[in-house]
Design a protein around this motif. Structure first.
Motif, mmCIF file in Angstrom:
data_model
loop_
_atom_site.group_PDB
_atom_site.id
_atom_site.type_symbol
_atom_site.label_atom_id
_atom_site.label_comp_id
_atom_site.label_asym_id
_atom_site.label_seq_id
_atom_site.Cartn_x
_atom_site.Cartn_y
_atom_site.Cartn_z
ATOM 1 N N SER A 16 39.983 33.587 48.505
ATOM 2 C CA SER A 16 39.346 32.954 49.663
ATOM 3 C C SER A 16 39.978 33.392 50.972
ATOM 4 N N ALA A 17 41.187 33.961 50.917
ATOM 5 C CA ALA A 17 41.932 34.238 52.139
ATOM 6 C C ALA A 17 41.600 35.583 52.770
ATOM 7 N N ARG A 18 41.010 36.508 51.995
ATOM 8 C CA ARG A 18 40.740 37.851 52.495
ATOM 9 C C ARG A 18 39.399 38.343 51.992
ATOM 10 N N PRO A 19 38.788 39.336 52.690
ATOM 11 C CA PRO A 19 37.495 39.847 52.225
ATOM 12 C C PRO A 19 37.557 40.439 50.827
ATOM 13 N N SER A 20 38.646 41.146 50.466
ATOM 14 C CA SER A 20 38.742 41.736 49.143
ATOM 15 C C SER A 20 40.192 42.034 48.802
ATOM 16 N N TRP A 21 40.460 42.133 47.485
ATOM 17 C CA TRP A 21 41.789 42.452 46.968
ATOM 18 C C TRP A 21 41.642 43.480 45.846
ATOM 19 N N THR A 22 42.575 44.415 45.758
ATOM 20 C CA THR A 22 42.621 45.273 44.574
ATOM 21 C C THR A 22 43.320 44.513 43.465
ATOM 22 N N SER A 43 38.040 34.371 33.434
ATOM 23 C CA SER A 43 38.063 32.909 33.273
ATOM 24 C C SER A 43 37.377 32.223 34.451
ATOM 25 N N LEU A 44 37.624 32.727 35.664
ATOM 26 C CA LEU A 44 36.978 32.141 36.840
ATOM 27 C C LEU A 44 35.461 32.308 36.760
ATOM 28 N N ARG A 45 35.017 33.455 36.280
ATOM 29 C CA ARG A 45 33.575 33.671 36.162
ATOM 30 C C ARG A 45 32.963 32.720 35.155
ATOM 31 N N GLU A 46 33.679 32.446 34.076
ATOM 32 C CA GLU A 46 33.180 31.493 33.077
ATOM 33 C C GLU A 46 33.090 30.087 33.655
ATOM 34 N N VAL A 51 32.867 35.808 41.234
ATOM 35 C CA VAL A 51 33.811 36.854 41.619
ATOM 36 C C VAL A 51 33.145 38.208 41.441
ATOM 37 N N GLU A 52 32.968 38.921 42.544
ATOM 38 C CA GLU A 52 32.331 40.235 42.513
ATOM 39 C C GLU A 52 33.400 41.316 42.499
ATOM 40 N N SER A 53 33.061 42.486 41.970
ATOM 41 C CA SER A 53 34.048 43.563 41.881
ATOM 42 C C SER A 53 33.376 44.905 42.096
ATOM 43 N N ASP A 54 34.183 45.859 42.580
ATOM 44 C CA ASP A 54 33.749 47.243 42.742
ATOM 45 C C ASP A 54 34.474 48.098 41.708
ATOM 46 N N PRO A 55 33.791 49.010 41.049
ATOM 47 C CA PRO A 55 34.431 49.817 39.998
ATOM 48 C C PRO A 55 35.383 50.858 40.569
ATOM 49 N N TRP A 58 40.306 52.156 42.992
ATOM 50 C CA TRP A 58 40.494 51.555 44.310
ATOM 51 C C TRP A 58 39.498 50.423 44.566
ATOM 52 N N GLY A 59 38.789 50.046 43.543
ATOM 53 C CA GLY A 59 37.845 48.943 43.691
ATOM 54 C C GLY A 59 38.560 47.626 43.912
ATOM 55 N N GLY A 60 37.842 46.666 44.423
ATOM 56 C CA GLY A 60 38.461 45.380 44.731
ATOM 57 C C GLY A 60 37.645 44.216 44.220
ATOM 58 N N TYR A 61 38.269 43.050 44.228
ATOM 59 C CA TYR A 61 37.610 41.799 43.867
ATOM 60 C C TYR A 61 37.349 41.000 45.134
ATOM 61 N N ARG A 62 36.252 40.296 45.161
ATOM 62 C CA ARG A 62 35.930 39.405 46.277
ATOM 63 C C ARG A 62 35.191 38.196 45.742
ATOM 64 N N LEU A 63 35.299 37.105 46.489
ATOM 65 C CA LEU A 63 34.698 35.851 46.057
ATOM 66 C C LEU A 63 33.312 35.714 46.660
ATOM 67 N N GLY A 64 32.307 35.613 45.806
ATOM 68 C CA GLY A 64 30.933 35.437 46.262
ATOM 69 C C GLY A 64 30.414 34.065 45.856
#
Length: 327
Positions: A16-22, A43-46, A51-55, A58-64
């Protein structure tokens, strides 16, 4: 080792604190392996977190947006009721800690399913907050946009109207929102000027993210910055007075949003106060009900004396005019 539930809460807070994280960044911040991060994301997705991710490496996770309200298992009506309650608390300050209510509302809205978020947006458009005398209002949507900008740590382009109504556009690094009880103020670093500024939130016309993450070095105390900005605003006249009170008591008597304070020994404080004219300042000083001393200017001192004499005359001993004198 922290529990799985505590680790998941920590992960949500980071997302929640940043647009995306690796994955590597999250692993470093949480002191776990990247494999554990990937397992916790699953687990969070379940639980319903979107939680969205880029492959790629260097991809990152972000909360949608989530697929349902996690993890309180609220139904649609309950989630809407909580969001409306938090919104009212943030705007009114009824709980005292409006920042906490606003932060909670941001987190809730970020994971609301679209069907509930849409209904809340409709209610935002319909609700009207009763303003104080001559006080402009800020829309709930704009307030949340500013709060989101502060949480994301991302440079934004701010469209703003100054006190003369002149429109400007500037790049700023958001930091905090401050509520004074009368207005909301947006504290940010003006990139072009290289200095920290305060912006009245109700004068913000638009805020546009730039996608550029920023790290704020040595940020100021936002409450103190806003207080000084308000107290040193443009007034036709200023007076300097000496209060026979220690600094702590003087701050309670004359709020930092009204005057600027400096101690004058352990038992006195010198305060600079702005006002519309000498008579208006004299009226304010008289209402403080302390044996203060006006250091400057003479116009305020004379106006205070006139008011004090008039008050004494109106409340003095009954006149003896017309009664026989004693011999």
């Amino acid at each position: 080792m922290i529990s799985t539930s505590a680790r998941l809460l920590r992960l949500v807070s980071l997302l929640s604190a940043r647009p995306s994280w690796t994955c590597g960044e999250l692993a470093d911040r949480m002191a776990v392996t990247e494999r554990t991060v990937r397992r916790d994301i699953a687990s969070l997705r379940e639980l319903g977190y979107g939680v969205e991710s880029d492959p790629g490496p260097w991809g990152g996770y972000r909360l949608g947006a989530g697929s349902r309200v996690p993890p309180l298992v609220l139904d649609d009506e309950e989630a809407l009721a909580v969001a409306v309650g938090l919104r009212a608390a943030a705007l009114s300050g009824v709980l005292g800690g409006d920042q906490a209510a606003l932060s909670a509302l941001l987190k809730l809205r970020q994971v609301l399913p679209p069907r509930i978020a849409g209904r809340l947006g409709e209610m935002d458009a319909a609700f009207v907050q009763t303003p104080g005398p001559d006080e402009p209002q800020i829309s709930p949507g704009m307030l949340l946009e500013l709060a989101t900008a502060c949480r994301r740590g991302e440079r934004v382009q701010l469209s703003y109207r100054d006190r003369e109504g002149k429109a400007t556009t500037r790049d700023v690094d958001p930091y905090r929102l401050v509520h004074t009880g009368r207005r909301w103020y947006f504290v940010a670093r003006d990139v072009t000027r290289g200095e920290w500024r305060t912006f009245r939130a109700d004068r913000v016309a638009r805020i546009q993210p730039t996608g550029q993450a920023v790290e704020l070095l040595d940020p100021p105390d936002p409450v103190l910055l806003v207080s000084r900005s308000i107290a040193t605003g443009t007034y036709p006249l200023y007076t300097t007075v000496r209060l026979p009170l220690p600094l702590e008591q003087a701050l309670r008597l004359v709020p930092p949003t009204v005057g600027t304070h400096r101690p004058d020994g352990p038992d006195a404080t010198v305060v600079d106060i702005g006002g519309p004219d000498a008579d208006g300042l004299a009226g304010y000083l008289l209402g403080l009900a302390v044996p203060l001393r006006v250091l400057s200017p003479d116009d305020v001192r004379e106006a205070l004396l006139r008011r004090s004499r008039a008050l004494l005359a109106a409340n003095g001993a009954p006149s003896t005019h017309g009664e026989p004198s004693e011999k």
